[in-house]
Every structure is written in C-alpha cells, then in structure tokens.
Design a protein around this motif. Structure first.
Motif, short mmCIF file in Angstrom:
data_model
loop_
_atom_site.label_atom_id
_atom_site.label_comp_id
_atom_site.label_asym_id
_atom_site.label_seq_id
_atom_site.Cartn_x
_atom_site.Cartn_y
_atom_site.Cartn_z
N ARG A 48 0.82 -1.22 0.00
CA ARG A 48 0.00 0.00 0.00
C ARG A 48 0.85 1.26 0.00
NH1 ARG A 48 -2.60 -3.37 3.90
NH2 ARG A 48 -1.50 -2.26 5.54
N ASP A 49 2.14 1.15 0.28
CA ASP A 49 3.01 2.31 0.42
C ASP A 49 3.80 2.52 -0.87
OD1 ASP A 49 4.58 4.38 1.30
OD2 ASP A 49 5.76 3.17 2.70
N ALA A 50 3.64 3.69 -1.47
CA ALA A 50 4.31 3.97 -2.75
C ALA A 50 5.82 4.16 -2.58
CB ALA A 50 3.71 5.21 -3.39
N ALA A 51 6.26 4.53 -1.40
CA ALA A 51 7.69 4.79 -1.18
C ALA A 51 8.40 3.64 -0.48
CB ALA A 51 7.86 6.08 -0.36
N ALA A 52 7.78 2.46 -0.46
CA ALA A 52 8.38 1.33 0.24
C ALA A 52 9.72 0.92 -0.37
CB ALA A 52 7.42 0.14 0.24
N HIS A 53 9.84 1.04 -1.69
CA HIS A 53 11.10 0.64 -2.34
C HIS A 53 12.26 1.50 -1.87
CE1 HIS A 53 11.05 4.07 -5.16
NE2 HIS A 53 9.74 3.94 -5.08
N ILE A 54 12.00 2.78 -1.59
CA ILE A 54 13.06 3.66 -1.10
C ILE A 54 13.50 3.22 0.29
CG2 ILE A 54 13.62 6.03 -0.43
CD1 ILE A 54 11.65 6.93 -2.63
N ARG A 55 12.52 2.90 1.15
CA ARG A 55 12.84 2.45 2.51
C ARG A 55 13.65 1.15 2.46
NH1 ARG A 55 8.15 2.81 4.29
NH2 ARG A 55 7.45 0.68 3.95
N VAL A 60 18.85 -1.78 2.86
CA VAL A 60 19.92 -2.62 2.30
C VAL A 60 21.25 -1.87 2.31
CG1 VAL A 60 20.75 -3.74 0.20
CG2 VAL A 60 18.39 -4.05 0.93
N ALA A 61 21.20 -0.59 1.95
CA ALA A 61 22.43 0.22 1.96
C ALA A 61 22.96 0.37 3.38
CB ALA A 61 22.16 1.59 1.34
N SER A 62 22.07 0.51 4.35
CA SER A 62 22.48 0.65 5.74
C SER A 62 23.18 -0.62 6.24
CB SER A 62 21.27 0.95 6.62
OG SER A 62 21.64 1.03 7.97
N GLU A 63 22.75 -1.78 5.76
CA GLU A 63 23.40 -3.04 6.14
C GLU A 63 24.81 -3.13 5.57
OE1 GLU A 63 20.84 -6.11 4.77
OE2 GLU A 63 19.28 -5.69 6.25
N GLN A 64 25.08 -2.44 4.48
CA GLN A 64 26.38 -2.50 3.83
C GLN A 64 27.39 -1.52 4.44
OE1 GLN A 64 25.71 -1.97 -0.36
NE2 GLN A 64 24.39 -3.75 -0.49
N VAL A 65 26.91 -0.62 5.29
CA VAL A 65 27.78 0.39 5.90
C VAL A 65 28.01 0.01 7.35
CG1 VAL A 65 27.96 2.82 6.51
CG2 VAL A 65 26.92 2.18 4.35
N GLU A 66 29.25 0.14 7.79
CA GLU A 66 29.56 -0.25 9.16
C GLU A 66 28.92 0.69 10.17
OE1 GLU A 66 33.77 1.61 10.44
OE2 GLU A 66 33.89 0.20 8.77
N ILE A 106 25.34 6.10 3.22
CA ILE A 106 24.17 5.28 2.90
C ILE A 106 23.44 5.85 1.69
CG2 ILE A 106 21.88 4.57 3.73
CD1 ILE A 106 23.17 4.36 6.54
N GLY A 107 23.28 7.17 1.65
CA GLY A 107 22.64 7.83 0.52
C GLY A 107 23.40 7.61 -0.77
N ASP A 108 24.72 7.67 -0.72
CA ASP A 108 25.54 7.42 -1.91
C ASP A 108 25.33 6.01 -2.46
OD1 ASP A 108 26.55 9.98 -1.72
OD2 ASP A 108 28.44 9.36 -0.78
N ILE A 109 25.28 5.04 -1.56
CA ILE A 109 25.07 3.65 -1.99
C ILE A 109 23.69 3.50 -2.61
CG2 ILE A 109 24.79 1.27 -1.16
CD1 ILE A 109 27.03 1.87 0.85
N ALA A 110 22.67 4.10 -1.98
CA ALA A 110 21.30 4.00 -2.50
C ALA A 110 21.19 4.68 -3.86
CB ALA A 110 20.32 4.60 -1.51
N ARG A 111 21.80 5.85 -4.01
CA ARG A 111 21.77 6.54 -5.31
C ARG A 111 22.47 5.71 -6.38
NH1 ARG A 111 21.89 10.90 -1.94
NH2 ARG A 111 24.15 10.96 -1.76
N GLY A 112 23.56 5.06 -6.01
CA GLY A 112 24.25 4.19 -6.96
C GLY A 112 23.37 3.05 -7.42
N PHE A 113 22.57 2.51 -6.48
CA PHE A 113 21.64 1.45 -6.86
C PHE A 113 20.64 1.96 -7.90
CE2 PHE A 113 17.38 -0.33 -6.22
CZ PHE A 113 17.62 -1.64 -6.58
N TYR A 114 20.10 3.14 -7.66
CA TYR A 114 19.10 3.68 -8.59
C TYR A 114 19.72 4.11 -9.92
CZ TYR A 114 15.32 3.38 -5.26
OH TYR A 114 14.37 2.90 -4.42
N ALA A 120 19.97 -2.58 -15.34
CA ALA A 120 19.61 -3.92 -14.87
C ALA A 120 18.23 -4.32 -15.37
CB ALA A 120 19.66 -3.96 -13.34
N LEU A 121 17.29 -3.38 -15.36
CA LEU A 121 15.94 -3.69 -15.85
C LEU A 121 15.95 -3.94 -17.36
CD1 LEU A 121 13.77 -1.22 -13.78
CD2 LEU A 121 13.99 -3.68 -13.48
N ALA A 122 16.75 -3.16 -18.09
CA ALA A 122 16.84 -3.36 -19.53
C ALA A 122 17.43 -4.73 -19.85
CB ALA A 122 17.67 -2.26 -20.17
#
Length: 131
Positions: A48-55, A60-66, A106-114, A120-122
C-alpha cells in the motif's frame, strides 16, 4: 533384558531432555512465528506504500555500511576522558557528526543502486543476466 533397560533408559533421558529443553524450543517457535507474522504484515503494508522501495533500498544500503563505534579516550590537550565516535577509521567529536557522514554514505550507496537500476531492468527485459 539388555534391550529393555536400554529402551527404558533412553525413554527417561528423552523425557528429561524434553522437560529441560521443551520451554526453550516452544519459545523459539513462538519467536519465529511472531517474526514471520510481522514480516507478512510489513509486506502487506509495503504493497500500500508507494515509497516502500526507497525504505528497502536505504535498509539494504544501511546493512552495507559499518556502524559507528563509541570509544572513550583521554583528550591529548586536557588529559580528561572524552567520548569519540569512529566511522570508517575516522574519529569524530560528536555522534551527530559521525551519523551525518554515515547517512551520506548510505545515501551514496542507494543513489548508486538507482543509477544502475535502468541498465539492470533493460538487461532483464532482454533476457540477459548481469554479473
């Protein structure tokens, strides 16, 4: 007669083990069930949440950062004990400063994913596999 003593002893041993371990096993199953129910409810809420993918991406990015380490050490100028915060080998004077740097990472890692997501989708649509 030996088999009879063996089977009785084994039955008594199993009963004692069940008596001692039974509550722990039941508690573990309850914890597992509670976690599973919470996960299912989170998945329903995410639909139901449109922004769930961002969360999820930030999670996931937070798990990758110490994590930030808190260390008590003496100040070289005053000799008093002070608390320092260490993130990626750099010492910070306040937790807020270290948390800010961690959040940027964390933001840098998330932006890199996007940034990588369209390619990846292509590739997925064309049937190729990345990696």
């Amino acid at each position: 007669m030996f088999w009879n003593i063996y089977s009785v002893s084994l039955t008594i041993l199993a009963a004692v083990a069940l008596y001692w371990l039974g509550p722990k096993v039941i508690a573990a199953f309850r914890r597992f069930d509670d976690e599973n129910r919470a996960r299912i409810e989170n998945e329903r809420a995410d639909r139901r949440d449109a922004a769930a993918h961002i969360r999820h991406t930030l999670g996931v990015a937070s798990e990758q950062v110490e994590d930030i380490l808190e260390v008590a050490e003496s100040d070289p100028r005053t000799g008093m004990m002070v608390t320092r915060y260490i993130f990626e080998g750099v010492r910070y004077g306040s937790r807020a400063e270290a948390e800010n740097i961690r959040a940027q990472k964390i933001g840098d890692i998330a932006r890199g994913f996007y940034r990588e997501l369209p390619a990846a989708l292509a590739a997925r649509r064309s049937g190729e596999r990345l990696g």
